[in-house]
Design a protein around this motif. Structure first.
Motif, short mmCIF file in Angstrom:
data_model
loop_
_atom_site.label_atom_id
_atom_site.label_comp_id
_atom_site.label_asym_id
_atom_site.label_seq_id
_atom_site.Cartn_x
_atom_site.Cartn_y
_atom_site.Cartn_z
N GLY A 33 45.75 49.56 44.05
CA GLY A 33 46.19 49.06 42.75
C GLY A 33 44.94 48.85 41.90
O GLY A 33 43.84 48.65 42.43
N MET A 34 45.11 48.92 40.60
CA MET A 34 43.96 48.84 39.69
C MET A 34 44.18 47.75 38.67
O MET A 34 45.32 47.50 38.24
CB MET A 34 43.75 50.17 38.98
N ALA A 49 45.02 43.19 32.72
CA ALA A 49 46.16 44.04 33.07
C ALA A 49 45.98 44.60 34.47
O ALA A 49 44.86 44.69 34.97
CB ALA A 49 46.30 45.19 32.07
N ALA A 50 47.10 44.97 35.09
CA ALA A 50 47.05 45.60 36.41
C ALA A 50 48.16 46.63 36.52
O ALA A 50 49.19 46.53 35.84
CB ALA A 50 47.19 44.55 37.50
N ILE A 51 47.94 47.61 37.39
CA ILE A 51 48.93 48.65 37.63
C ILE A 51 48.98 48.92 39.13
O ILE A 51 47.96 48.90 39.81
CB ILE A 51 48.60 49.92 36.82
N VAL A 103 51.00 43.98 44.75
CA VAL A 103 51.48 45.05 43.88
C VAL A 103 50.65 45.09 42.59
O VAL A 103 50.01 46.09 42.29
CB VAL A 103 52.97 44.87 43.55
N VAL A 104 50.65 44.01 41.83
CA VAL A 104 49.87 43.92 40.61
C VAL A 104 49.25 42.53 40.53
O VAL A 104 49.63 41.72 39.68
CB VAL A 104 50.71 44.24 39.35
N PRO A 105 48.29 42.24 41.38
CA PRO A 105 47.73 40.90 41.39
C PRO A 105 46.92 40.58 40.15
O PRO A 105 46.31 41.47 39.55
CB PRO A 105 46.85 40.92 42.64
N ASP A 110 41.62 38.86 44.58
CA ASP A 110 42.42 39.91 45.21
C ASP A 110 41.80 41.29 45.05
O ASP A 110 42.30 42.25 45.62
CB ASP A 110 43.83 39.92 44.62
N TYR A 111 40.76 41.38 44.24
CA TYR A 111 40.13 42.67 43.98
C TYR A 111 38.81 42.77 44.72
O TYR A 111 37.95 41.91 44.56
CB TYR A 111 39.93 42.86 42.48
#
Length: 124
Positions: A33-34, A49-51, A103-105, A110-111
Motif C-alpha cells: 500500500g502507498m 492520502a493512502a491507496i 489496507v490504507v493506514p 505503519d509505513y
C-alpha cells in the motif's frame, strides 16, 4: 527493500494544481500500500492520502478531502498525488511512503519505507 523517489514539487499560486509522482524500485510494488505525507516547517509529519495494494481503496486526510486524489499510475511502479485548489496551507515537503500493514493506514509508524521528499510551495 523498496526505494522511493518523489518528483513533481514546485512553486504554484493559490488555486492552482500540481501532480506529484512517486517511483518505486526494488521489491514487487503491488505488494505494498502507498501513502503520501507532508511536513511543514515547525510541524509534525501529517497524513495526506493512502491507496491500497490493488488501488481499490483510498483514504484522505481531512484537510485535503475533495481537493487531492491519489492513484496508481499506468506504469506498474508509480503512484501519483493530484493536488487541486491548492492553498498556502498546503506548503510543505511531501513524502511518499510504502506499507505492508493494513489496507490504507494513516499512521506514520505503519509505513516502513520513505522517499526523500519533494517540496511544494503555494503562494498567496
Amino acid at each position: 527493500q523498496v526505494q522511493l523517489v518523489e518528483s513533481g514539487g514546485g512553486l504554484v499560486q493559490a488555486g492552482g494544481s500540481l501532480r506529484l509522482s512517486c517511483a518505486a524500485s526494488g521489491r514487487t510494488f503491488s505488494n505494498y500500500g502507498m501513502g503520501w505525507f507532508r511536513q511543514a516547517p515547525g510541524k509534525e509529519r501529517e497524513f495526506v492520502a493512502a491507496i491500497s495494494r490493488n488501488g481499490g481503496s483510498t483514504r484522505y486526510g481531512d484537510s485535503v478531502k475533495g481537493r487531492f486524489t491519489i492513484y496508481r499510475g499506468n506504469a506498474k511502479n508509480t503512484v501519483h498525488l493530484q493536488m487541486d485548489s491548492l492553498k498556502p496551507a498546503d506548503t510543505a515537503v511531501y513524502y511518499c511512503a510504502a506499507t505492508i500493514t493494513g489496507v490504507v493506514p494513516a499512521a506514520r509508524d505503519d509505513y516502513g519505507y520513505w522517499g526523500q521528499g519533494t517540496r511544494v510551495t503555494v503562494s498567496s
